[in-house]
Scaffold this active site. Structure first.
Site, PDB file in Angstrom:
ATOM      1  N   HIS A 276      16.555  87.678-113.633  1.00 39.14           N
ATOM      2  CA  HIS A 276      16.238  86.304-113.235  1.00 39.14           C
ATOM      3  C   HIS A 276      14.755  86.040-113.474  1.00 39.14           C
ATOM      4  CE1 HIS A 276      15.838  82.646-111.127  1.00 39.14           C
ATOM      5  NE2 HIS A 276      15.349  83.152-110.019  1.00 39.14           N
TER       6      HIS A 276
ATOM      7  N   CYS B 230      19.730  81.217-106.886  1.00 41.91           N
ATOM      8  CA  CYS B 230      19.331  81.877-108.139  1.00 41.91           C
ATOM      9  C   CYS B 230      20.243  83.044-108.495  1.00 41.91           C
ATOM     10  CB  CYS B 230      17.889  82.360-108.059  1.00 41.91           C
ATOM     11  SG  CYS B 230      16.738  81.033-107.690  1.00 41.91           S
TER      12      CYS B 230
ATOM     13  N   ASN C  32      11.317  78.736-113.501  1.00 44.24           N
ATOM     14  CA  ASN C  32      12.481  79.290-112.801  1.00 44.24           C
ATOM     15  C   ASN C  32      13.602  78.245-112.805  1.00 44.24           C
ATOM     16  OD1 ASN C  32      14.359  80.150-110.926  1.00 44.24           O
ATOM     17  ND2 ASN C  32      12.861  80.706-109.350  1.00 44.24           N
TER      18      ASN C  32
END
Ligand code: COA
Length: 356
Positions: free
Chosen positions: A283, A138, A313
């Site tokens: 994020h 990520c 996500n």
């Protein structure tokens, strides 16, 4: 023998120019174009209730996610990346053959070898420029942006394409409700190029990037099977060890702590106060993580750009998707200061500070 030059002599044309009153600011790097792509198919929490032991209420309350995009059968990671890249190139006003480098942050490329970046290069028609994948999960986009910034800043490259892309739906265990409801597919891209002297003097562009890893936390989020440690076997497949495994609470705690500390590092490195930030494009992993970071940094949630409800996500794609949407919505304006921060498997994390 050289002739002595009197103080009143005019300077020769090839002589060293006198120092300027103020030393010029070194040219920096900036984001000159953005783009994103998300698959058409929307899968809502309610739809997931039919196949997974979960509920719309639980997912919404615990994560802030309402729906996510899932790639179509046959759609590839490199397809999504290439589409986001084309849009970023168009927004930057440059063509693929002007690129000096392509960096793809991904842990779900088309295949283990060659890189997803190689396929992207071919699909967008960029010829011969070095193209590689970067594995920081990520945090992949922030890592890529940090590398691009260094290459452009030193003059080693003029235009670098940085892509964050994940097709996580194909590497999730759809029977594991603690992971499968969290993620989505998508791609985001930016083109990094040099600032003009005027922009550099005005303090615009990428002001700072910071990247970190704590390998001791690697077991918290991983795909244990299918690599050289546990090569593919019937057992790996049967135990689903080729799919994402996560200790959610460990990752949650690390995310809150490290997103805040990386953000502080970015601010401190340029002597900026959190109050001076216009936007935080963090994020998009969990709305509660964003709220906790907002509390720690004392930056109101109204300054966080949030789109987790739409996409879940999307790992390395989440920041460039959010950035592109925030720009398209007219939220980020010229001259504003934007903080980005991300954390993922590794555990790897980082931040970037940009004056637009
Ligand atoms: N639907 C319904 N119940 C669920 C569920 C789901 N999808 N997932 C977990 N649960 C249950 C658990 O089984 C547990 O039940 P129990 O109390 O009977 O054992 C209960 O909900 C609480 O689980 P817990 O893990 O404590 O929930 P949580 O509040 O920590 O939220 C995450 C779980 C995964 C949402 C949260 O830890 C998180 O967001 N972690 C970070 C994830 C992340 O960002 N990862 C990517 C890195 S960028």
């Amino acid at each position: 023998m050289s002739t002595p030059v009197s103080k009143s002599d005019p300077p020769k044309s090839d002589s060293v120019p006198p120092p300027r009153a103020q030393a010029p600011v070194k040219p920096g790097a900036k984001i000159i174009g953005t783009g994103h792509y998300t698959p058409e198919r929307v899968v809502s929490n309610v739809e997931l209730e039919k196949t997974v032991d979960t509920s719309d209420a639980w997912i919404t309350e615990r994560t802030g996610i309402k729906e996510r995009r899932i790639a179509a059968k046959g759609e590839l990671t490199s397809d999504m990346a290439a589409e986001a890249a084309r849009r970023a190139l168009a927004s930057a006003g440059i063509t693929a053959d002007q690129l000096d480098m392509i960096i793809v942050g991904t842990i779900s490329g088309d295949m283990p070898m060659p890189s997803c970046a190689a396929f992207v290069q071919q699909k967008i028609g960029a010829k011969h420029c070095p193209s590689f994948d970067l594995s920081a999960a990520c945090a992949g986009f922030i890592y890529g942006l940090s590398i691009a910034d260094k290459f452009v800043r030193t003059g080693a490259a003029r235009y670098v394409l940085v892509i964050g892309v994940e097709l996580l739906s194909r590497i999730l265990n759809w029977e594991d409700r603690t992971t499968c409801v969290l993620f989505g597919d998508g791609a985001g891209a930016v083109v990094v190029g040099p600032t003009t002297e005027e922009e550099a003097n005005a303090g615009r562009g990428i002001l700072a990037t910071h990247i970190f890893t704590d390998g001791a936390l690697a077991p918290a989020l991983l795909i244990p099977g299918g690599g050289s440690r546990e090569p593919f076997s019937a057992e790996v497949l049967e135990k689903k060890r080729h799919l994402v495994h996560m200790a959610g609470q460990d990752v949650f705690k690390a995310a809150v702590r490290y997103l805040a500390s990386a953000s502080r590092a970015a601010l401190a490195s340029v002597g900026l106060d959190a109050k001076e930030l216009d936007w935080v494009v963090a994020h998009q992993a969990n709305i509660r993580i964003l709220e906790a970071v907002s509390n720690r940094l004392e930056i109101p949630m109204s300054r966080f750009y949030v789109n987790i409800h739409k996409y879940g996500n999307t790992s390395s794609a989440s920041i460039p998707i959010a950035l592109d949407e925030a720009l398209a919505e007219g939220k980020i304006q010229e001259g504003q200061t934007v903080l980005m921060c991300a954390l993922g498997a590794g555990i790897s994390w980082g931040s970037a500070l940009i004056r637009w």
